[in-house]
Design an enzyme around this catalytic site. Structure first.
Site, PDB file in Angstrom:
ATOM      1  N   PHE A 138     150.951 175.023  24.481  1.00 42.84           N
ATOM      2  CA  PHE A 138     151.288 173.658  24.223  1.00 42.84           C
ATOM      3  C   PHE A 138     150.807 172.727  25.311  1.00 42.84           C
ATOM      4  O   PHE A 138     151.268 172.816  26.539  1.00 42.84           O
ATOM      5  CB  PHE A 138     152.486 173.267  24.059  1.00 42.84           C
ATOM      6  CG  PHE A 138     153.061 174.237  22.718  1.00 42.84           C
ATOM      7  CD1 PHE A 138     153.541 173.524  21.649  1.00 42.84           C
ATOM      8  CD2 PHE A 138     153.301 175.520  22.783  1.00 42.84           C
ATOM      9  CE1 PHE A 138     154.035 174.376  20.402  1.00 42.84           C
ATOM     10  CE2 PHE A 138     153.880 176.370  21.837  1.00 42.84           C
ATOM     11  CZ  PHE A 138     154.223 175.577  20.567  1.00 42.84           C
ATOM     12  N   ASP A 139     149.942 171.627  25.236  1.00 40.92           N
ATOM     13  CA  ASP A 139     150.103 170.503  25.912  1.00 40.92           C
ATOM     14  C   ASP A 139     151.342 169.953  25.590  1.00 40.92           C
ATOM     15  O   ASP A 139     152.197 170.230  24.872  1.00 40.92           O
ATOM     16  CB  ASP A 139     148.945 169.387  25.552  1.00 40.92           C
ATOM     17  CG  ASP A 139     149.177 168.186  26.113  1.00 40.92           C
ATOM     18  OD1 ASP A 139     149.073 167.998  27.456  1.00 40.92           O
ATOM     19  OD2 ASP A 139     149.149 167.118  25.395  1.00 40.92           O
ATOM     20  N   MET A 140     151.804 168.813  26.566  1.00 40.99           N
ATOM     21  CA  MET A 140     153.533 168.148  26.068  1.00 40.99           C
ATOM     22  C   MET A 140     153.279 166.834  25.934  1.00 40.99           C
ATOM     23  O   MET A 140     153.558 166.665  24.640  1.00 40.99           O
ATOM     24  CB  MET A 140     153.806 168.388  27.834  1.00 40.99           C
ATOM     25  CG  MET A 140     155.544 167.925  27.711  1.00 40.99           C
ATOM     26  SD  MET A 140     156.314 167.806  29.323  1.00 40.99           S
ATOM     27  CE  MET A 140     155.625 166.475  30.185  1.00 40.99           C
TER      28      MET A 140
ATOM     29  N   LYS B 148     142.536 168.870  33.688  1.00 39.65           N
ATOM     30  CA  LYS B 148     141.567 168.786  32.282  1.00 39.65           C
ATOM     31  C   LYS B 148     140.506 167.554  32.618  1.00 39.65           C
ATOM     32  O   LYS B 148     141.076 166.654  33.024  1.00 39.65           O
ATOM     33  CB  LYS B 148     142.753 168.548  31.055  1.00 39.65           C
ATOM     34  CG  LYS B 148     143.582 169.469  30.940  1.00 39.65           C
ATOM     35  CD  LYS B 148     144.679 168.966  29.785  1.00 39.65           C
ATOM     36  CE  LYS B 148     146.041 169.938  29.905  1.00 39.65           C
ATOM     37  NZ  LYS B 148     146.996 169.520  28.836  1.00 39.65           N
TER      38      LYS B 148
ATOM     39  N   ASP C 259     146.434 166.999  21.936  1.00 33.47           N
ATOM     40  CA  ASP C 259     146.218 165.901  21.124  1.00 33.47           C
ATOM     41  C   ASP C 259     145.008 165.007  21.733  1.00 33.47           C
ATOM     42  O   ASP C 259     144.589 164.022  21.137  1.00 33.47           O
ATOM     43  CB  ASP C 259     147.586 165.000  21.138  1.00 33.47           C
ATOM     44  CG  ASP C 259     147.826 164.451  22.450  1.00 33.47           C
ATOM     45  OD1 ASP C 259     147.738 163.264  22.856  1.00 33.47           O
ATOM     46  OD2 ASP C 259     148.282 165.439  23.354  1.00 33.47           O
TER      47      ASP C 259
END
Length: 220
Positions: free
Chosen positions: A7-9, A142, A167
């Site tokens: 997961f990204d946060m 990233k 996202d």
């Protein structure tokens, strides 16, 4: 088969990117750099190394980056203390599903370690994660794949058996470059043709990820 989900946060697990926009607008006025708040959309998903260089290019070498970072943490933490950390739709349901199906999960966030861990703990979901990889744990942020590759390494799962949830454009690029399955849950930016070509799937909420895993097959 999916053996791990990473997961990204911000903007993915928590509805915090709107808070980030408010914070950058406040700091734009506070520091006297009118262009500052508009840079956040390019910086979504990136780490300090990227932002320091980018700010110097756009705002000049004299931009007080360290002061900005200190104040960003202070203002953001104050807002979260006052307003709480809002979960994105389906977060807990997805984490429960992964736990019940023995699918490993990790966080891969560009946020530095201390505030990231504090946010995750304060949101009540810390114990769901097998690993938390933060922006200060890899040199290249990233859209480089480093943070996602480290997450897979720490989980002991080959990237081809891992799904990454993001996202932001830079996050999707990182997952794709890591050889994982990118799933985009759009927040502040809508997917363009590049995102559509790189994503394994684009879904409305984290709840939809359960259906994807069911279709592919998860670790049993």
């Amino acid at each position: 088969m999916i053996k791990a989900v990473v997961f990204d946060m911000d903007g993915l697990m928590f509805d915090t990117e709107k808070i980030g926009i408010r914070t950058w607008k406040t700091l734009s006025e506070e520091l006297g750099y009118p262009k500052l708040d508009g840079l956040i959309f390019t910086c979504f998903g990136t780490n300090h190394n990227f932002k320091r260089k980018y700010f110097a290019e756009v705002l000049g070498e004299d931009f007080p980056y360290d002061t900005f970072c200190k104040r960003e943490v202070e203002v953001t933490c104050k807002t979260l203390e006052e307003e709480g950390i809002p979960h994105k739709k389906g977060l807990v349901e997805l984490l429960e599903y992964l736990k019940n199906n023995s699918i490993k999960c990790a966080v891969a966030t560009s946020t530095p370690q201390h505030p990231a861990v504090e946010h995750i703990k304060n949101a009540g979901v810390y114990d769901y994660f097998d690993a938390i990889i933060t922006g200060d744990m890899t040199e290249n942020g990233k859209p480089a794949p480093d943070i996602y590759l480290k997450a897979c390494c720490d989980l002991g799962v080959e990237p081809k058996y891992a799904m990454g949830l993001e996202d932001s454009y830079n996050g999707v690029r990182a997952i794709y470059s890591a050889g994982m399955k990118p799933v985009m849950i759009p927040d502040m930016v809508s997917p363009d043709e590049e995102m559509e070509s790189k994503c394994f799937a684009i879904k409305e909420s984290l709840l939809d990820v359960i259906d994807i895993i069911e279709e592919i097959g998860g670790e049993k």
